[in-house]
Write an enzyme that holds these catalytic residues in place. Sequence first.
Site, mmCIF file in Angstrom:
data_model
loop_
_atom_site.group_PDB
_atom_site.id
_atom_site.type_symbol
_atom_site.label_atom_id
_atom_site.label_comp_id
_atom_site.label_asym_id
_atom_site.label_seq_id
_atom_site.Cartn_x
_atom_site.Cartn_y
_atom_site.Cartn_z
ATOM 1 N N HIS A 189 0.839 -1.209 0.000
ATOM 2 C CA HIS A 189 0.000 0.000 0.000
ATOM 3 C C HIS A 189 0.873 1.258 0.000
ATOM 4 C CE1 HIS A 189 -2.955 3.050 1.030
ATOM 5 N NE2 HIS A 189 -2.144 3.427 2.004
ATOM 6 N N HIS A 242 1.470 5.170 -2.463
ATOM 7 C CA HIS A 242 1.830 6.548 -2.105
ATOM 8 C C HIS A 242 3.096 7.074 -2.774
ATOM 9 C CE1 HIS A 242 -1.121 7.460 1.042
ATOM 10 N NE2 HIS A 242 -0.959 6.240 1.526
ATOM 11 N N GLU A 257 -5.755 9.603 0.047
ATOM 12 C CA GLU A 257 -6.113 8.182 0.052
ATOM 13 C C GLU A 257 -7.143 7.804 -1.012
ATOM 14 O OE1 GLU A 257 -4.562 5.846 1.504
ATOM 15 O OE2 GLU A 257 -3.489 6.815 3.152
ATOM 16 N N SER A 270 -3.864 1.227 -4.756
ATOM 17 C CA SER A 270 -3.270 -0.010 -4.248
ATOM 18 C C SER A 270 -4.312 -1.101 -4.024
ATOM 19 C CB SER A 270 -2.507 0.266 -2.944
ATOM 20 O OG SER A 270 -3.394 0.727 -1.936
HETATM 21 N N1 HBI Z 1 0.565 5.720 10.433
HETATM 22 N N2 HBI Z 1 2.086 4.422 9.295
HETATM 23 C C1 HBI Z 1 1.006 5.221 9.284
HETATM 24 N N3 HBI Z 1 0.396 5.513 8.104
HETATM 25 C C2 HBI Z 1 -0.696 6.306 8.050
HETATM 26 O O1 HBI Z 1 -1.241 6.564 6.957
HETATM 27 C C3 HBI Z 1 -1.199 6.844 9.252
HETATM 28 C C4 HBI Z 1 -0.527 6.529 10.454
HETATM 29 N N4 HBI Z 1 -0.972 7.019 11.632
HETATM 30 C C5 HBI Z 1 -2.124 7.918 11.678
HETATM 31 C C6 HBI Z 1 -2.769 8.124 10.368
HETATM 32 N N5 HBI Z 1 -2.306 7.647 9.268
HETATM 33 C C7 HBI Z 1 -4.036 8.901 10.209
HETATM 34 O O2 HBI Z 1 -4.984 8.462 11.098
HETATM 35 C C8 HBI Z 1 -3.771 10.385 10.247
HETATM 36 O O3 HBI Z 1 -3.492 10.757 8.910
HETATM 37 C C9 HBI Z 1 -4.930 11.174 10.766
HETATM 38 FE FE FE Z 2 -2.232 5.305 3.019
#
Ligand code: HBI
Ligand code: FE
Length: 288
Positions: free
Chosen positions: A127, A132, A173, A192
């Site tokens: 993913h 990304h 996303e 993805s």
């Molecule tokens: N941690 N590794 C990872 N990837 C994410 O996309 C991610 C996260 N922690 C919090 C989060 N996304 C979302 O909840 C925040 O963008 C609000």
């Molecule tokens: Fe993501």
Amino acid sequence: MKHGAAGAHRPDRPDWLIDQDWPSYTRDEHAVWRLLFDRQSRRVAGRACDAFTAGMRALAIERDRIPEFERLSETLHRSTGWQVVAVPGLLPDEVFFGHLAARRFPAGRFIRRRDQLDYIEEPDVFHDVFGHVPMLMHPVIADFMQAYGLGGLRARQLDALAMLARVYWYTIEFGLVRQPDGLRIYGAGIASSYAECAFALDDASPNRIAFSLERVMRTLYRIDDFQECYFVIDGLEALLELARIDFAPLYEAARGLPTLEPGEVAPGDSMLSRGTGRHHAARRRPDA
Ligand code: HBI
Ligand code: FE
């Protein structure tokens, strides 16, 4: 896909970073990558936006092995100043935002199992890297992601994280973009996902609505199924404007308004296509 509560990982370091330890991926893990990569490459052809395709090509991501983050980072850093760093899974919000604010993209080190090809709760290397990283080669996405990190640290203080997270959700996303030759995917959650690529772009069920920041801030989203609505921007440059806006007054205004359900159509919505809602209606329990 992911983005629930942070998983059961215990960090050794406050920044949660781990060594990718690339040599210790097994043959079978590389084989899962190849399986995902091959079917998803066919799936995004003609569906992903030009920036995605260009980023993928420039990074020379290989089909037969899980990419090495250090090698990706060399190309990325030269282009947009970003790096890819390894993490065990979901990070606490403030740690995640801190990395983005410093132009470090935290990518899951692990890869999903063969029985999880279509759905995982935490972001894995497929993913994060397939979805990304190609977009981070685009200067506008590069700046927008950093602005999101900085905005996230600020939104926490303003108690507005839920509203900012909806903006991230419906852009980075699950965003769609209008290209001269038609509607395309730029959101990593779609790019993805094998099934959602077709659902988001070709299915009659979801609503496709012209992006409006105030609207998106109020719109709840699903983490356990396809989205019921997708928001469409007119070009990636629209995100650059977004990155410049002071969200604070908008948070204040949105706070006084009710949230919107994922499948709802609101007054003022500019519809690109009005969905039948069929997919989610069939899944909803009659008494729910
Ligand atoms: N941690 N590794 C990872 N990837 C994410 O996309 C991610 C996260 N922690 C919090 C989060 N996304 C979302 O909840 C925040 O963008 C609000
Ligand atoms: Fe993501």
